[in-house]
Write an enzyme that holds these catalytic residues in place. Sequence first.
Site, PDB file in Angstrom:
ATOM      1  N   LEU A  13       0.820  -1.207   0.000  1.00  7.13           N
ATOM      2  CA  LEU A  13       0.000   0.000   0.000  1.00  7.13           C
ATOM      3  C   LEU A  13       0.860   1.265   0.000  1.00  7.13           C
ATOM      4  O   LEU A  13       2.043   1.225   0.358  1.00  7.13           O
ATOM      5  CB  LEU A  13      -0.902   0.020   1.231  1.00  7.13           C
ATOM      6  CG  LEU A  13      -1.992  -1.049   1.306  1.00  7.13           C
ATOM      7  CD1 LEU A  13      -2.647  -1.039   2.685  1.00  7.13           C
ATOM      8  CD2 LEU A  13      -3.022  -0.858   0.208  1.00  7.13           C
ATOM      9  N   GLY A  17       6.186   1.721   3.131  1.00  7.53           N
ATOM     10  CA  GLY A  17       7.626   1.723   3.332  1.00  7.53           C
ATOM     11  C   GLY A  17       8.429   1.277   2.129  1.00  7.53           C
ATOM     12  O   GLY A  17       9.634   1.054   2.224  1.00  7.53           O
ATOM     13  N   SER A  86       1.546  -1.529  -7.281  1.00  7.98           N
ATOM     14  CA  SER A  86       1.180  -2.686  -8.126  1.00  7.98           C
ATOM     15  C   SER A  86       0.121  -3.540  -7.444  1.00  7.98           C
ATOM     16  O   SER A  86       0.397  -4.660  -7.017  1.00  7.98           O
ATOM     17  CB  SER A  86       2.415  -3.490  -8.528  1.00  7.98           C
ATOM     18  OG  SER A  86       3.254  -3.816  -7.460  1.00  7.98           O
TER      19      SER A  86
END
Length: 177
Positions: A13, A17, A86
Site C-alpha cells: 500500500l 515503506g 502494483s
Amino acid sequence: MPKLACTLWLTGLSASGKSSLAEALAESLEADDVLCRVLDGDAVRQQLSRDLGFSRKDRRENIRRVANLCQQLNDAGTLAIAALISPYRDDRNLARETVGAARFVEVYLATPLNVCEARDPKGLYRRARSGGIASFTGISDPYEAPLSPDLSFNTAVQPLTECVGLTMDLLAARLLS
C-alpha cells in the site's frame, strides 16, 4: 554480493515503506559494489508513465513499462529495485513473466492499512476518504496481497535495518544456489 542481475519488486500500500526500503537496499547494494537502479512509483509516474492515469488499464500499462525496463536493466547486468504499489496479482504476474521468474524477487510490504493511513505523508488517504481521489488503492480500489511472496515485511513492527538485512541475505542465498 550478487553478480546475478535480478529485479526486486517491492509491492504494498501507499506509505507501507516501499520507497524507504528501496533506497536503503540501493545504499547497501552499492556499498557492496553492486550496480543497481531504483524505480520508485512516484518518479516513474512523472517520467516513464506521465501519460497514464490510474484506471486498471493504465495501471497495467505502467507495470508493463516498468517490468520491461527492469528486464533491460537486468540484461545489462544491473539489479533493478521497483517500488510500486502494483495492486493487482495479474499485473505482478505479468511483471514476473516479463523479467523472468528466475530473476524476479517479490517483496511484499504487508504494513496494515491503519498504519499506512497514520503515516500518510502526502495526505492521500485523507483525500481519498473524503472523496477527493477516486480509485485509491486500499480505500476505493482493491489491493490484492501476494499469495506467496519471496519476502514479506510489516514495517509497523520490523525495523528498516532488519528488512534490508533479510533481503540482502535472500539475494546472497540466491547467488549461491
